[in-house]
Design a protein around this motif. Structure first.
Motif, PDB file in Angstrom:
ATOM      1  N   LYS A 144      89.162  -6.638  11.803  1.00  0.00           N
ATOM      2  CA  LYS A 144      90.351  -6.448  12.573  1.00  0.00           C
ATOM      3  C   LYS A 144      91.391  -5.601  12.042  1.00  0.00           C
ATOM      4  O   LYS A 144      91.516  -5.734  10.954  1.00  0.00           O
ATOM      5  CB  LYS A 144      90.774  -7.627  12.738  1.00  0.00           C
ATOM      6  N   ASN A 196      91.392 -13.653  12.126  1.00  0.00           N
ATOM      7  CA  ASN A 196      92.986 -13.759  12.325  1.00  0.00           C
ATOM      8  C   ASN A 196      93.410 -12.874  13.941  1.00  0.00           C
ATOM      9  O   ASN A 196      94.277 -11.922  13.653  1.00  0.00           O
ATOM     10  CB  ASN A 196      93.703 -13.182  11.205  1.00  0.00           C
ATOM     11  N   LEU A 197      92.582 -12.794  14.544  1.00  0.00           N
ATOM     12  CA  LEU A 197      93.132 -11.957  15.694  1.00  0.00           C
ATOM     13  C   LEU A 197      94.217 -12.552  16.300  1.00  0.00           C
ATOM     14  O   LEU A 197      94.365 -13.819  16.475  1.00  0.00           O
ATOM     15  CB  LEU A 197      91.715 -12.224  16.800  1.00  0.00           C
ATOM     16  N   THR A 198      94.944 -11.608  16.882  1.00  0.00           N
ATOM     17  CA  THR A 198      96.166 -12.121  17.615  1.00  0.00           C
ATOM     18  C   THR A 198      96.435 -11.631  18.987  1.00  0.00           C
ATOM     19  O   THR A 198      97.298 -11.841  19.639  1.00  0.00           O
ATOM     20  CB  THR A 198      97.596 -11.685  16.731  1.00  0.00           C
ATOM     21  N   SER A 199      95.300 -10.784  19.351  1.00  0.00           N
ATOM     22  CA  SER A 199      95.644 -10.206  20.530  1.00  0.00           C
ATOM     23  C   SER A 199      94.617 -10.544  21.545  1.00  0.00           C
ATOM     24  O   SER A 199      94.638 -10.541  22.893  1.00  0.00           O
ATOM     25  CB  SER A 199      95.310  -8.465  20.502  1.00  0.00           C
ATOM     26  N   MET A 200      93.554 -11.114  20.822  1.00  0.00           N
ATOM     27  CA  MET A 200      92.067 -11.373  21.984  1.00  0.00           C
ATOM     28  C   MET A 200      91.584 -12.442  21.263  1.00  0.00           C
ATOM     29  O   MET A 200      91.717 -12.700  19.943  1.00  0.00           O
ATOM     30  CB  MET A 200      91.380 -10.285  22.218  1.00  0.00           C
ATOM     31  N   ASP A 201      90.459 -13.346  21.729  1.00  0.00           N
ATOM     32  CA  ASP A 201      89.502 -13.710  21.174  1.00  0.00           C
ATOM     33  C   ASP A 201      88.038 -13.281  21.705  1.00  0.00           C
ATOM     34  O   ASP A 201      88.016 -12.728  22.725  1.00  0.00           O
ATOM     35  CB  ASP A 201      89.487 -15.379  21.226  1.00  0.00           C
ATOM     36  N   ASN A 214      99.651  -9.645  18.897  1.00  0.00           N
ATOM     37  CA  ASN A 214     100.459 -11.167  19.031  1.00  0.00           C
ATOM     38  C   ASN A 214     100.495 -11.310  20.686  1.00  0.00           C
ATOM     39  O   ASN A 214     101.399 -12.149  20.954  1.00  0.00           O
ATOM     40  CB  ASN A 214     101.859 -10.909  18.630  1.00  0.00           C
ATOM     41  N   GLY A 215      99.519 -10.613  21.503  1.00  0.00           N
ATOM     42  CA  GLY A 215      99.682 -10.890  23.016  1.00  0.00           C
ATOM     43  C   GLY A 215      98.992 -12.181  23.307  1.00  0.00           C
ATOM     44  O   GLY A 215      99.264 -12.765  24.424  1.00  0.00           O
ATOM     45  N   LEU A 216      98.198 -12.800  22.399  1.00  0.00           N
ATOM     46  CA  LEU A 216      97.199 -13.722  22.958  1.00  0.00           C
ATOM     47  C   LEU A 216      98.036 -15.238  22.739  1.00  0.00           C
ATOM     48  O   LEU A 216      98.453 -15.531  21.634  1.00  0.00           O
ATOM     49  CB  LEU A 216      95.896 -13.957  22.076  1.00  0.00           C
ATOM     50  N   ALA A 239      93.861  -4.204  22.111  1.00  0.00           N
ATOM     51  CA  ALA A 239      94.784  -5.166  23.082  1.00  0.00           C
ATOM     52  C   ALA A 239      96.235  -5.344  22.084  1.00  0.00           C
ATOM     53  O   ALA A 239      96.167  -5.425  21.042  1.00  0.00           O
ATOM     54  CB  ALA A 239      94.116  -6.529  23.254  1.00  0.00           C
ATOM     55  N   PRO A 240      97.250  -5.572  22.937  1.00  0.00           N
ATOM     56  CA  PRO A 240      98.457  -5.767  22.249  1.00  0.00           C
ATOM     57  C   PRO A 240      98.427  -6.747  21.251  1.00  0.00           C
ATOM     58  O   PRO A 240      98.219  -8.233  21.397  1.00  0.00           O
ATOM     59  CB  PRO A 240      99.630  -5.990  23.347  1.00  0.00           C
ATOM     60  N   GLU A 250      96.368  -4.197  18.370  1.00  0.00           N
ATOM     61  CA  GLU A 250      95.453  -4.432  17.462  1.00  0.00           C
ATOM     62  C   GLU A 250      93.977  -4.073  17.750  1.00  0.00           C
ATOM     63  O   GLU A 250      93.863  -3.639  19.008  1.00  0.00           O
ATOM     64  CB  GLU A 250      95.474  -6.042  17.579  1.00  0.00           C
TER      65      GLU A 250
END
Lengths: 142, 142
Positions: free
Chosen positions: B95, A40-45, B122-124, B119-120, B67
């Motif tokens: 994560k 569940n990454l939200t910043s990167m993949d 929710n930034g993706l 990385a921030p 994150e």
């Protein structure tokens, strides 16, 4: 699992059990595992990759918004970025700007292992200690 | 070096040549190399890490905005995140949300290798094919 997510992807040697093969892709990629949905990454993949000799990214691509970092872990290969072509091996680190055209290949005799991370270019505001808060509690191991 | 930056950090085995030891840190960290300045990262920062047995992150920290993703490459250790404590080994992916308090330790008999990416949160906006443009040119290896 409060404020974290975890997964077990198995040994790097066994990464070729995974395949990335969406319809839109010019060629299926054996040994490519994306981690974003797993944790569940939200910043990167991030993808973990194992390429057999004489395989790799067989077409060029660029990105719209994401910067990409390649971390080479084992083996020997080549990257082409726009007009440049160079060798990569364990410890090679390559940051690619979004609009650069890139491809890579395992040019060695052993499997090539690497991680590729993507996140929005210019999105980082602070890192390391500048984004951190230090805690008071003692860690359990000492 | 147009639209990319590259660096050679050397073999993973030799990561203990690097030390992260700013004054504000409760304890110096041997075997931690940040990549951000090396290749001018603007989206994330990344550290490559080698911890000897019975060493690790000897204090807790959380993050303000970033994150953090831990990718374990070799060896065996433990992480503590808030109230949870668990084992990590090759292929473990963790994560961590910004405000979680985290620390980790090499609890095995061999060196522990891992990468940490921040990385921030929710930034993706989009990743993989959704952020990519496929090129027409042929790659030089086939």
């Amino acid at each position: 699992m409060g404020n974290y997510s975890k997964a077990d992807t198995g040994k790097l040697n066994d990464l070729d059990q995974y395949k990335f093969a969406p319809e839109e892709l010019p060629a299926p990629m054996v040994g490519k595992l994306f981690l974003g949905d797993l944790v569940n990454l939200t910043s990167m993949d991030v993808s973990l990759n194992k390429d057999a000799p004489n395989t790799g990214m067989s077409f060029f691509h660029s990105h719209k918004n994401n910067e990409e970092l390649h971390i080479f872990l084992r083996g020997t290969g080549e990257m082409v970025i726009d007009e440049d072509r160079f060798t990569v091996t364990e410890g090679s680190i390559v940051k690619v700007d979004p609009n650069a055209k890139r491809a890579w290949w395992n040019t060695g005799n052993e499997d090539l292992y690497y991680a590729v991370i993507q996140a929005p270019a210019n999105g980082l505001k602070a890192a390391g200690l500048n984004d951190a808060e230090l805690g008071e509690a003692k860690v359990p191991w000492i």
